[in-house]
Scaffold this motif. Structure first.
Motif, PDB file in Angstrom:
ATOM      1  N   HIS A 196      57.718  59.593  13.934  1.00  0.00           N
ATOM      2  CA  HIS A 196      59.153  59.558  14.242  1.00  0.00           C
ATOM      3  C   HIS A 196      59.747  60.911  13.879  1.00  0.00           C
ATOM      4  O   HIS A 196      59.530  61.401  12.765  1.00  0.00           O
ATOM      5  CB  HIS A 196      59.870  58.435  13.480  1.00  0.00           C
ATOM      6  N   PRO A 197      60.510  61.527  14.809  1.00  0.00           N
ATOM      7  CA  PRO A 197      61.058  62.866  14.519  1.00  0.00           C
ATOM      8  C   PRO A 197      61.951  62.891  13.282  1.00  0.00           C
ATOM      9  O   PRO A 197      61.982  63.888  12.564  1.00  0.00           O
ATOM     10  CB  PRO A 197      61.850  63.223  15.784  1.00  0.00           C
ATOM     11  N   LEU A 198      62.666  61.795  13.005  1.00  0.00           N
ATOM     12  CA  LEU A 198      63.547  61.800  11.827  1.00  0.00           C
ATOM     13  C   LEU A 198      62.738  61.738  10.534  1.00  0.00           C
ATOM     14  O   LEU A 198      63.183  62.245   9.499  1.00  0.00           O
ATOM     15  CB  LEU A 198      64.537  60.630  11.894  1.00  0.00           C
ATOM     16  N   THR A 199      61.549  61.130  10.595  1.00  0.00           N
ATOM     17  CA  THR A 199      60.663  61.145   9.417  1.00  0.00           C
ATOM     18  C   THR A 199      60.209  62.579   9.159  1.00  0.00           C
ATOM     19  O   THR A 199      60.253  63.059   8.013  1.00  0.00           O
ATOM     20  CB  THR A 199      59.439  60.230   9.654  1.00  0.00           C
ATOM     21  N   ASP A 200      59.800  63.278  10.225  1.00  0.00           N
ATOM     22  CA  ASP A 200      59.348  64.677  10.082  1.00  0.00           C
ATOM     23  C   ASP A 200      60.492  65.555   9.565  1.00  0.00           C
ATOM     24  O   ASP A 200      60.313  66.356   8.648  1.00  0.00           O
ATOM     25  CB  ASP A 200      58.852  65.231  11.426  1.00  0.00           C
ATOM     26  N   LYS A 201      61.680  65.367  10.164  1.00  0.00           N
ATOM     27  CA  LYS A 201      62.836  66.182   9.769  1.00  0.00           C
ATOM     28  C   LYS A 201      63.218  65.892   8.314  1.00  0.00           C
ATOM     29  O   LYS A 201      63.483  66.800   7.515  1.00  0.00           O
ATOM     30  CB  LYS A 201      64.012  65.859  10.703  1.00  0.00           C
ATOM     31  N   GLY A 202      63.232  64.628   7.961  1.00  0.00           N
ATOM     32  CA  GLY A 202      63.588  64.238   6.589  1.00  0.00           C
ATOM     33  C   GLY A 202      62.608  64.809   5.585  1.00  0.00           C
ATOM     34  O   GLY A 202      62.996  65.329   4.529  1.00  0.00           O
ATOM     35  N   LEU A 203      61.332  64.750   5.915  1.00  0.00           N
ATOM     36  CA  LEU A 203      60.308  65.246   4.996  1.00  0.00           C
ATOM     37  C   LEU A 203      60.426  66.767   4.828  1.00  0.00           C
ATOM     38  O   LEU A 203      60.319  67.284   3.705  1.00  0.00           O
ATOM     39  CB  LEU A 203      58.913  64.873   5.522  1.00  0.00           C
ATOM     40  N   ALA A 204      60.701  67.447   5.956  1.00  0.00           N
ATOM     41  CA  ALA A 204      60.853  68.906   5.879  1.00  0.00           C
ATOM     42  C   ALA A 204      62.029  69.253   4.959  1.00  0.00           C
ATOM     43  O   ALA A 204      61.956  70.175   4.133  1.00  0.00           O
ATOM     44  CB  ALA A 204      61.065  69.489   7.273  1.00  0.00           C
ATOM     45  N   GLY A 205      63.129  68.481   5.047  1.00  0.00           N
ATOM     46  CA  GLY A 205      64.297  68.710   4.190  1.00  0.00           C
ATOM     47  C   GLY A 205      63.958  68.493   2.724  1.00  0.00           C
ATOM     48  O   GLY A 205      64.304  69.303   1.852  1.00  0.00           O
ATOM     49  N   PHE A 206      63.254  67.398   2.439  1.00  0.00           N
ATOM     50  CA  PHE A 206      62.867  67.112   1.043  1.00  0.00           C
ATOM     51  C   PHE A 206      61.998  68.231   0.481  1.00  0.00           C
ATOM     52  O   PHE A 206      62.165  68.663  -0.660  1.00  0.00           O
ATOM     53  CB  PHE A 206      62.090  65.790   0.964  1.00  0.00           C
ATOM     54  N   MET A 207      61.046  68.692   1.301  1.00  0.00           N
ATOM     55  CA  MET A 207      60.113  69.730   0.831  1.00  0.00           C
ATOM     56  C   MET A 207      60.841  71.052   0.587  1.00  0.00           C
ATOM     57  O   MET A 207      60.558  71.770  -0.382  1.00  0.00           O
ATOM     58  CB  MET A 207      58.971  69.932   1.839  1.00  0.00           C
ATOM     59  N   ALA A 208      61.827  71.354   1.457  1.00  0.00           N
ATOM     60  CA  ALA A 208      62.584  72.604   1.292  1.00  0.00           C
ATOM     61  C   ALA A 208      63.401  72.549   0.004  1.00  0.00           C
ATOM     62  O   ALA A 208      63.429  73.513  -0.786  1.00  0.00           O
ATOM     63  CB  ALA A 208      63.495  72.819   2.499  1.00  0.00           C
ATOM     64  N   ASP A 209      64.053  71.408  -0.260  1.00  0.00           N
ATOM     65  CA  ASP A 209      64.850  71.278  -1.485  1.00  0.00           C
ATOM     66  C   ASP A 209      63.961  71.310  -2.726  1.00  0.00           C
ATOM     67  O   ASP A 209      64.315  71.901  -3.752  1.00  0.00           O
ATOM     68  CB  ASP A 209      65.656  69.962  -1.450  1.00  0.00           C
ATOM     69  N   TRP A 210      62.782  70.689  -2.611  1.00  0.00           N
ATOM     70  CA  TRP A 210      61.836  70.684  -3.734  1.00  0.00           C
ATOM     71  C   TRP A 210      61.376  72.105  -4.049  1.00  0.00           C
ATOM     72  O   TRP A 210      61.318  72.510  -5.225  1.00  0.00           O
ATOM     73  CB  TRP A 210      60.640  69.792  -3.393  1.00  0.00           C
ATOM     74  N   ALA A 211      61.119  72.889  -2.992  1.00  0.00           N
ATOM     75  CA  ALA A 211      60.678  74.281  -3.179  1.00  0.00           C
ATOM     76  C   ALA A 211      61.786  75.092  -3.871  1.00  0.00           C
ATOM     77  O   ALA A 211      61.520  75.899  -4.764  1.00  0.00           O
ATOM     78  CB  ALA A 211      60.302  74.902  -1.844  1.00  0.00           C
ATOM     79  N   LYS A 212      63.067  74.830  -3.466  1.00  0.00           N
ATOM     80  CA  LYS A 212      64.196  75.549  -4.106  1.00  0.00           C
ATOM     81  C   LYS A 212      64.237  75.209  -5.594  1.00  0.00           C
ATOM     82  O   LYS A 212      64.432  76.086  -6.439  1.00  0.00           O
ATOM     83  CB  LYS A 212      65.515  75.103  -3.454  1.00  0.00           C
TER      84      LYS A 212
END
Ligand code: E4P
Length: 218
Positions: A196-212
Motif C-alpha cells: 500500500h503506498p500509504l504504508t510505504d510513505k508512512g514508513l519513509a516518514g518514520f525512518m526520516a524522523d528517526w534518523a533526525k
C-alpha cells in the motif's frame, strides 16, 4: 479464509510459507510444465512434505477408469495429496469412485453452478470455480462463487469452495467477502496483497524522523 498457493514452484511456495500464508497448494499440468520438473511424483511429494496441508495433483487421463487408476496412485504419494479431477462426465464417475475410496478430490475447471452441484453430489471434497477465466470471456467469475456458496448452503453440502484462477487483489477481497472457504493464489499476487503506498510513505516518514533524532543524539 485459507490461502492455497497456485504453483508447483518449490521456492515460491517456500517463500509464501515463510510468511505464514500457505495453508495448501494447488498444481495442474500447466503449472507442472512451468516448474520444469519431469519427475512430477517426486515434486508433489516434496511439496506435500514442505506444506503439511492439502496439495492438489491433477490426473491427466481423460477416461474414468484411467482417472481412477491415476488418482489412486497419486493418493498413495502422501497423506496430504488431494486428487484433482476435471469436471466432465468421466470426471464425475472418477470423483464418485475416488471419494468412495475415501480419497479427497478437488473438482477442477468448474464454470457453472450445475457443474459445482454435480461434483458436490459425486462426493468431491473441494470445488474450484475459475473466476479469472470467466472474467476473461466477459462473465462474472465472482457471481459464480456467490451462487455456488448459496446452493451449497441450501443443501448443507460440505464441499469446500476454492476460488481459483485468481489474478489480482480484488479477487481475494471478493472471495473473502463472500465467505469462500479457500482462495488459491499465484505466488506473484501475494506481495500485491500487502503493498500500500500509504504504508510505504508512512514508513519513509518514520525512518526520516528517526534518523533526525539519531543525528541530534550525536
Ligand atoms: C486451480 O487450481 C488452477 O490451478 C488455477 O487456479 C488456474 O488458474 P489460471 O486461469 O491462472 O491458469
Amino acid at each position: 479464509m485459507k490461502f492455497f498457493i497456485d504453483s508447483a514452484d518449490l521456492k515460491a511456495i517456500q517463500d509464501v510459507k515463510a510468511m505464514g500464508m500457505c495453508d495448501g497448494v494447488t498444481t495442474n499440468p500447466s503449472l507442472m510444465a512451468k516448474a520444469g520438473r519431469t519427475d512430477t511424483d517426486a515434486l508433489l511429494k516434496e511439496i506435500c512434505r514442505l506444506v503439511q496441508g492439502p496439495v492438489s495433483g491433477e490426473v491427466t487421463a481423460l477416461d474414468a477408469d484411467g482417472m481412477v487408476a491415476e488418482g489412486r496412485r497419486l493418493a498413495k504419494l502422501d497423506d496430504h495429496l488431494v486428487v484433482k479431477v476435471p469436471t466432465t462426465l468421466a470426471g464425475l464417475k472418477a470423483i464418485a469412485a475416488l471419494a468412495g475410496d475415501g480419497i479427497a478430490v478437488n473438482a477442477t475447471l468448474v464454470f457453472s453452478v450445475n457443474q459445482a452441484l454435480l461434483v458436490a453430489k459425486a462426493g468431491a471434497a473441494y470445488v474450484s470455480p475459475f473466476v479469472g477465466r470467466l472474467d476473461d470471456v466477459g462473465e462474472d467469475g465472482m457471481q459464480l462463487v456467490s451462487d455456488v456458496l448459496e446452493v451449497y448452503d441450501n443443501y448443507d453440502l460440505e464441499t469446500e469452495v476454492i476460488v481459483a484462477s485468481v489474478r489480482h487483489p480484488m479477487h481475494v477481497v471478493d472471495a473473502a467477502l463472500l465467505g469462500a472457504h479457500i482462495a488459491t493464489i499465484p505466488p506473484e499476487v501475494i506481495p500485491k496483497l500487502v503493498a500500500h503506498p500509504l504504508t510505504d510513505k508512512g514508513l519513509a516518514g518514520f525512518m526520516a524522523d528517526w534518523a533526525k533524532l539519531q543525528g541530534r543524539g550525536a
